[in-house]
Design a protein around this motif. Structure first.
Motif, PDB file in Angstrom:
ATOM      1  N   LEU A  10       0.860  -1.326   0.003  1.00 59.45           N
ATOM      2  CA  LEU A  10      -0.085   0.207   0.051  1.00 59.45           C
ATOM      3  C   LEU A  10       0.752   0.993   0.131  1.00 59.45           C
ATOM      4  O   LEU A  10       1.900   1.413   0.722  1.00 59.45           O
ATOM      5  CB  LEU A  10      -0.831   0.128   1.359  1.00 59.45           C
ATOM      6  CG  LEU A  10      -1.750   1.189   1.498  1.00 59.45           C
ATOM      7  CD1 LEU A  10      -2.745   1.590   0.391  1.00 59.45           C
ATOM      8  CD2 LEU A  10      -2.480   1.140   2.814  1.00 59.45           C
ATOM      9  N   VAL A  11       0.575   2.295  -0.971  1.00 61.08           N
ATOM     10  CA  VAL A  11       1.322   3.310  -1.092  1.00 61.08           C
ATOM     11  C   VAL A  11       0.398   4.592  -1.325  1.00 61.08           C
ATOM     12  O   VAL A  11      -0.532   4.304  -1.866  1.00 61.08           O
ATOM     13  CB  VAL A  11       2.390   3.238  -2.146  1.00 61.08           C
ATOM     14  CG1 VAL A  11       1.852   3.166  -3.509  1.00 61.08           C
ATOM     15  CG2 VAL A  11       3.553   4.461  -2.068  1.00 61.08           C
ATOM     16  N   GLN A  12       0.894   5.552  -0.879  1.00 64.92           N
ATOM     17  CA  GLN A  12      -0.169   7.043  -0.994  1.00 64.92           C
ATOM     18  C   GLN A  12       0.183   7.386  -2.451  1.00 64.92           C
ATOM     19  O   GLN A  12       1.176   7.305  -2.896  1.00 64.92           O
ATOM     20  CB  GLN A  12       0.167   8.146   0.196  1.00 64.92           C
ATOM     21  CG  GLN A  12      -0.156   7.596   1.454  1.00 64.92           C
ATOM     22  CD  GLN A  12       0.122   8.953   2.304  1.00 64.92           C
ATOM     23  OE1 GLN A  12       0.909   9.747   2.037  1.00 64.92           O
ATOM     24  NE2 GLN A  12      -0.511   8.675   3.373  1.00 64.92           N
ATOM     25  N   PRO A  13      -0.711   8.237  -2.867  1.00 64.64           N
ATOM     26  CA  PRO A  13      -0.627   8.784  -4.313  1.00 64.64           C
ATOM     27  C   PRO A  13       0.761   9.852  -4.259  1.00 64.64           C
ATOM     28  O   PRO A  13       0.850  10.431  -3.330  1.00 64.64           O
ATOM     29  CB  PRO A  13      -1.722   9.580  -4.522  1.00 64.64           C
ATOM     30  CG  PRO A  13      -2.863   9.029  -3.619  1.00 64.64           C
ATOM     31  CD  PRO A  13      -2.138   8.372  -2.510  1.00 64.64           C
ATOM     32  N   GLY A  14       1.534   9.666  -5.178  1.00 65.21           N
ATOM     33  CA  GLY A  14       2.560  10.206  -5.525  1.00 65.21           C
ATOM     34  C   GLY A  14       3.836   9.591  -4.704  1.00 65.21           C
ATOM     35  O   GLY A  14       5.048   9.720  -5.091  1.00 65.21           O
ATOM     36  N   GLY A  15       3.400   8.305  -4.353  1.00 64.22           N
ATOM     37  CA  GLY A  15       4.753   7.449  -3.548  1.00 64.22           C
ATOM     38  C   GLY A  15       5.156   6.571  -4.812  1.00 64.22           C
ATOM     39  O   GLY A  15       4.836   6.663  -5.674  1.00 64.22           O
ATOM     40  N   SER A  16       6.298   5.854  -4.240  1.00 62.47           N
ATOM     41  CA  SER A  16       7.081   4.962  -5.005  1.00 62.47           C
ATOM     42  C   SER A  16       7.127   3.858  -4.468  1.00 62.47           C
ATOM     43  O   SER A  16       6.874   3.314  -3.135  1.00 62.47           O
ATOM     44  CB  SER A  16       8.300   5.583  -5.136  1.00 62.47           C
ATOM     45  OG  SER A  16       8.645   6.724  -5.774  1.00 62.47           O
ATOM     46  N   LEU A  17       7.381   2.618  -5.354  1.00 56.14           N
ATOM     47  CA  LEU A  17       7.371   1.141  -4.976  1.00 56.14           C
ATOM     48  C   LEU A  17       8.555   0.627  -5.862  1.00 56.14           C
ATOM     49  O   LEU A  17       8.614   1.035  -7.044  1.00 56.14           O
ATOM     50  CB  LEU A  17       6.011   0.189  -5.068  1.00 56.14           C
ATOM     51  CG  LEU A  17       5.153   0.561  -3.777  1.00 56.14           C
ATOM     52  CD1 LEU A  17       3.871  -0.363  -4.200  1.00 56.14           C
ATOM     53  CD2 LEU A  17       5.761   0.050  -2.410  1.00 56.14           C
TER      54      LEU A  17
END
Length: 118
Positions: A11-18
């Motif tokens: 799970l990542v917030q909008p604008g984040g990276s994975l």
């Protein structure tokens, strides 16, 4: 045929990276194309990014400039770096490997969930 195991979803917030990783059970040196696909419920699986055994890459227009695919022949892995993630990137991401010639195969991993939400 080769076995593929994905990791790195979450799970990542909008604008984040994975960063997703795909580990192959054998050498990827003679696998012609490796790539990442994604699928959401009720939709067809779609290509995200491909990389050839000579390093040529191809991206879906929706991820061009945000995602980067790479392969490491010494570790037999393929990675997908994703940045500026958006809710529409939410999907199950699958690793794929295709070999042509006398012993062809088209192998898939089990998938890893990526969820982009605030």
């Amino acid at each position: 045929q080769v076995q593929l195991v994905e990791s790195g979803g979450g799970l990542v917030q909008p604008g984040g990276s994975l960063r997703l990783s795909c580990a192959a059970s054998e050498s990827i040196s003679d696998i012609h194309i490796m790539g990442w696909f994604r699928q959401t419920p009720g939709k067809q699986r779609e290509m995200v990014a491909l990389i050839s055994n000579v390093g040529s890459t191809n991206y879906a227009p929706s991820v061009e400039g945000r995602f980067t695919i790479s392969r490491d022949k010494t570790k037999n892995t393929v990675a997908l770096r994703m940045r500026d993630l958006q809710p529409e990137d939410t999907a199950v991401y699958y690793c794929n490997a295709m070999r042509y010639g006398s012993t062809p195969f088209n192998a898939w991993g089990q998938g890893t969930q990526v969820t982009v939400a605030s």
